[in-house]
Design a protein around this motif. Structure first.
Motif, PDB file in Angstrom:
ATOM      1  N   ILE A  93       0.844  -1.198   0.000  1.00  0.00           N
ATOM      2  CA  ILE A  93       0.000   0.000   0.000  1.00  0.00           C
ATOM      3  C   ILE A  93       0.878   1.246   0.000  1.00  0.00           C
ATOM      4  O   ILE A  93       1.784   1.389   0.821  1.00  0.00           O
ATOM      5  CB  ILE A  93      -0.947   0.011   1.214  1.00  0.00           C
ATOM      6  N   MET A  94       0.595   2.142  -0.941  1.00  0.00           N
ATOM      7  CA  MET A  94       1.283   3.422  -1.027  1.00  0.00           C
ATOM      8  C   MET A  94       0.326   4.505  -0.535  1.00  0.00           C
ATOM      9  O   MET A  94      -0.808   4.596  -1.001  1.00  0.00           O
ATOM     10  CB  MET A  94       1.682   3.726  -2.469  1.00  0.00           C
ATOM     11  N   ILE A  95       0.798   5.314   0.397  1.00  0.00           N
ATOM     12  CA  ILE A  95      -0.007   6.387   0.960  1.00  0.00           C
ATOM     13  C   ILE A  95       0.354   7.690   0.255  1.00  0.00           C
ATOM     14  O   ILE A  95       1.539   8.030   0.138  1.00  0.00           O
ATOM     15  CB  ILE A  95       0.264   6.536   2.472  1.00  0.00           C
ATOM     16  N   SER A  96      -0.662   8.418  -0.209  1.00  0.00           N
ATOM     17  CA  SER A  96      -0.407   9.724  -0.794  1.00  0.00           C
ATOM     18  C   SER A  96       0.222  10.622   0.271  1.00  0.00           C
ATOM     19  O   SER A  96      -0.206  10.639   1.420  1.00  0.00           O
ATOM     20  CB  SER A  96      -1.717  10.342  -1.301  1.00  0.00           C
ATOM     21  N   HIS A  97       1.239  11.366  -0.134  1.00  0.00           N
ATOM     22  CA  HIS A  97       1.995  12.159   0.837  1.00  0.00           C
ATOM     23  C   HIS A  97       2.671  13.319   0.132  1.00  0.00           C
ATOM     24  O   HIS A  97       2.942  13.256  -1.070  1.00  0.00           O
ATOM     25  CB  HIS A  97       3.037  11.263   1.523  1.00  0.00           C
ATOM     26  N   ALA A  98       2.940  14.390   0.886  1.00  0.00           N
ATOM     27  CA  ALA A  98       3.658  15.546   0.347  1.00  0.00           C
ATOM     28  C   ALA A  98       4.911  15.817   1.169  1.00  0.00           C
ATOM     29  O   ALA A  98       4.908  15.668   2.387  1.00  0.00           O
ATOM     30  CB  ALA A  98       2.761  16.774   0.354  1.00  0.00           C
ATOM     31  N   TRP A  99       5.960  16.207   0.470  1.00  0.00           N
ATOM     32  CA  TRP A  99       7.192  16.633   1.122  1.00  0.00           C
ATOM     33  C   TRP A  99       7.786  17.763   0.299  1.00  0.00           C
ATOM     34  O   TRP A  99       7.390  18.004  -0.835  1.00  0.00           O
ATOM     35  CB  TRP A  99       8.175  15.471   1.270  1.00  0.00           C
TER      36      TRP A  99
ATOM     37  N   PHE B 299      14.179  20.940  -1.783  1.00  0.00           N
ATOM     38  CA  PHE B 299      15.000  22.142  -1.916  1.00  0.00           C
ATOM     39  C   PHE B 299      16.404  21.716  -2.314  1.00  0.00           C
ATOM     40  O   PHE B 299      17.022  20.903  -1.631  1.00  0.00           O
ATOM     41  CB  PHE B 299      15.044  22.927  -0.597  1.00  0.00           C
ATOM     42  N   ASP B 300      16.881  22.247  -3.420  1.00  0.00           N
ATOM     43  CA  ASP B 300      18.238  21.948  -3.904  1.00  0.00           C
ATOM     44  C   ASP B 300      18.486  20.435  -3.956  1.00  0.00           C
ATOM     45  O   ASP B 300      19.544  19.955  -3.564  1.00  0.00           O
ATOM     46  CB  ASP B 300      19.274  22.647  -3.020  1.00  0.00           C
ATOM     47  N   GLY B 301      17.469  19.687  -4.403  1.00  0.00           N
ATOM     48  CA  GLY B 301      17.591  18.235  -4.538  1.00  0.00           C
ATOM     49  C   GLY B 301      17.498  17.476  -3.236  1.00  0.00           C
ATOM     50  O   GLY B 301      17.682  16.252  -3.220  1.00  0.00           O
ATOM     51  N   MET B 302      17.213  18.177  -2.143  1.00  0.00           N
ATOM     52  CA  MET B 302      17.131  17.523  -0.834  1.00  0.00           C
ATOM     53  C   MET B 302      15.695  17.541  -0.313  1.00  0.00           C
ATOM     54  O   MET B 302      14.921  18.435  -0.629  1.00  0.00           O
ATOM     55  CB  MET B 302      18.064  18.215   0.163  1.00  0.00           C
ATOM     56  N   LYS B 303      15.384  16.567   0.517  1.00  0.00           N
ATOM     57  CA  LYS B 303      14.032  16.369   1.026  1.00  0.00           C
ATOM     58  C   LYS B 303      13.864  16.994   2.416  1.00  0.00           C
ATOM     59  O   LYS B 303      14.746  16.894   3.271  1.00  0.00           O
ATOM     60  CB  LYS B 303      13.761  14.864   1.100  1.00  0.00           C
ATOM     61  N   VAL B 304      12.704  17.627   2.606  1.00  0.00           N
ATOM     62  CA  VAL B 304      12.261  18.091   3.924  1.00  0.00           C
ATOM     63  C   VAL B 304      10.878  17.491   4.141  1.00  0.00           C
ATOM     64  O   VAL B 304       9.964  17.731   3.357  1.00  0.00           O
ATOM     65  CB  VAL B 304      12.180  19.639   3.994  1.00  0.00           C
ATOM     66  N   ASP B 305      10.726  16.676   5.178  1.00  0.00           N
ATOM     67  CA  ASP B 305       9.437  16.040   5.456  1.00  0.00           C
ATOM     68  C   ASP B 305       9.105  16.187   6.933  1.00  0.00           C
ATOM     69  O   ASP B 305       9.751  15.587   7.799  1.00  0.00           O
ATOM     70  CB  ASP B 305       9.461  14.566   5.060  1.00  0.00           C
ATOM     71  N   LEU B 306       8.085  16.994   7.201  1.00  0.00           N
ATOM     72  CA  LEU B 306       7.646  17.238   8.574  1.00  0.00           C
ATOM     73  C   LEU B 306       6.322  16.545   8.883  1.00  0.00           C
ATOM     74  O   LEU B 306       5.811  16.661   9.999  1.00  0.00           O
ATOM     75  CB  LEU B 306       7.476  18.753   8.804  1.00  0.00           C
ATOM     76  N   GLY B 307       5.748  15.833   7.908  1.00  0.00           N
ATOM     77  CA  GLY B 307       4.383  15.347   8.047  1.00  0.00           C
ATOM     78  C   GLY B 307       4.181  13.888   8.393  1.00  0.00           C
ATOM     79  O   GLY B 307       3.043  13.429   8.450  1.00  0.00           O
ATOM     80  N   LEU B 308       5.243  13.148   8.674  1.00  0.00           N
ATOM     81  CA  LEU B 308       5.075  11.719   8.974  1.00  0.00           C
ATOM     82  C   LEU B 308       5.356  11.354  10.430  1.00  0.00           C
ATOM     83  O   LEU B 308       5.105  10.226  10.835  1.00  0.00           O
ATOM     84  CB  LEU B 308       6.007  10.875   8.096  1.00  0.00           C
ATOM     85  N   HIS B 309       5.886  12.287  11.201  1.00  0.00           N
ATOM     86  CA  HIS B 309       6.332  11.928  12.546  1.00  0.00           C
ATOM     87  C   HIS B 309       5.215  11.950  13.588  1.00  0.00           C
ATOM     88  O   HIS B 309       5.177  11.105  14.489  1.00  0.00           O
ATOM     89  CB  HIS B 309       7.461  12.853  12.991  1.00  0.00           C
ATOM     90  N   VAL B 310       4.318  12.915  13.497  1.00  0.00           N
ATOM     91  CA  VAL B 310       3.223  13.026  14.456  1.00  0.00           C
ATOM     92  C   VAL B 310       1.976  12.433  13.805  1.00  0.00           C
ATOM     93  O   VAL B 310       1.482  12.954  12.815  1.00  0.00           O
ATOM     94  CB  VAL B 310       2.982  14.500  14.867  1.00  0.00           C
TER      95      VAL B 310
ATOM     96  N   ILE C 273      12.513  14.596   8.529  1.00  0.00           N
ATOM     97  CA  ILE C 273      13.649  14.691   7.613  1.00  0.00           C
ATOM     98  C   ILE C 273      13.848  16.147   7.216  1.00  0.00           C
ATOM     99  O   ILE C 273      12.922  16.796   6.731  1.00  0.00           O
ATOM    100  CB  ILE C 273      13.426  13.817   6.364  1.00  0.00           C
ATOM    101  N   ILE C 274      15.054  16.638   7.434  1.00  0.00           N
ATOM    102  CA  ILE C 274      15.394  18.009   7.064  1.00  0.00           C
ATOM    103  C   ILE C 274      16.695  17.987   6.278  1.00  0.00           C
ATOM    104  O   ILE C 274      17.721  17.515   6.774  1.00  0.00           O
ATOM    105  CB  ILE C 274      15.497  18.906   8.309  1.00  0.00           C
ATOM    106  N   LEU C 275      16.600  18.453   5.025  1.00  0.00           N
ATOM    107  CA  LEU C 275      17.742  18.451   4.110  1.00  0.00           C
ATOM    108  C   LEU C 275      18.377  17.063   4.046  1.00  0.00           C
ATOM    109  O   LEU C 275      19.583  16.906   4.200  1.00  0.00           O
ATOM    110  CB  LEU C 275      18.759  19.527   4.500  1.00  0.00           C
ATOM    111  N   ASP C 276      17.518  16.075   3.839  1.00  0.00           N
ATOM    112  CA  ASP C 276      17.904  14.663   3.680  1.00  0.00           C
ATOM    113  C   ASP C 276      18.421  13.992   4.953  1.00  0.00           C
ATOM    114  O   ASP C 276      18.867  12.855   4.912  1.00  0.00           O
ATOM    115  CB  ASP C 276      18.944  14.487   2.566  1.00  0.00           C
TER     116      ASP C 276
END
Length: 197
Positions: free
Chosen positions: A83-89, A92-103, A116-119
């Motif tokens: 199962i793949m969950i729709s998600h947004a991250w 920036f400059d080819g690096m990932k910032v993801d604040l939406g999966l932890h809480v 995840i901040i700047l990979d």
């Protein structure tokens, strides 16, 4: 030292090391993401809002700092099934910032992921998610089965439509801004970004 205090101190050290490794726009992106997580997402237990969080950060970075970043609407998978969950991250400059999966509202159902901040995984989660721009065949087959199942079809169709709507909003700043303007006052763009100043 108590376990909670130890975790907090470890996080504070990791956060400072991350900031110390970056300068210029990279540091601004990292500081903004950390502050949004620490000062809004955690204290408000703000869950189920990856699209809003990411688009808010993208808009803020552009308007307040002239920094170009990009909201990516794709899929994540925790490795336990297809199962793949729709998600947004944010990218920036080819690096990932993801604040939406932890809480997570229901961590017993959806396992928390890393911040995840700047990979870099600044805070670890209970699951290590993989990120995808599209679904592989096994995941498409799962969705097809759900769409054919009368007991699951309504939810599956709604989730598919939501993903397409968010994908369109992520690619059009005007649609993004309309979406953000519709947020409740307590989680409006102004409310969320007030913690970043």
């Amino acid at each position: 030292m108590g376990e909670a205090k130890g975790r907090r101190q470890s996080y504070e050290i990791a956060r400072q090391r991350l900031l110390d490794r970056h300068e210029g726009h990279h540091r601004t992106v990292a500081e903004s993401a950390i502050n949004l997580f620490d000062r809004f997402i955690l204290p408000h237990y703000f869950t189920g809002a990856c699209y809003q969080i990411t688009m808010t950060l993208e808009k803020y970075l552009s308007e307040a700092h002239g920094i170009a970043s990009r909201t990516i609407v794709g899929y994540v998978n925790d490795g336990t099934d297809d199962i793949m969950i729709s998600h947004a991250w944010l990218e920036f400059d080819g690096m990932k910032v993801d604040l939406g999966l932890h809480v997570m509202d229901r961590p017993d159902v959806t396992r928390p992921g890393a911040v995840i901040i700047l990979d870099e995984a600044l805070r670890l989660g209970a699951a290590e998610y993989s990120y995808h721009l599209s679904r592989p065949p096994a995941s498409i087959a799962v969705v097809d089965r759900m769409l054919r199942d009368p007991s699951k079809a309504f939810v599956a169709r709604r989730k598919e439509a939501e993903h397409e709507e968010m994908l369109a909003r992520s690619r059009d700043p005007h649609l993004r801004d309309i979406y953000l303007a519709g947020a409740p006052a307590q989680s409006s763009f102004a409310s969320m970004t007030s913690v970043l100043r």
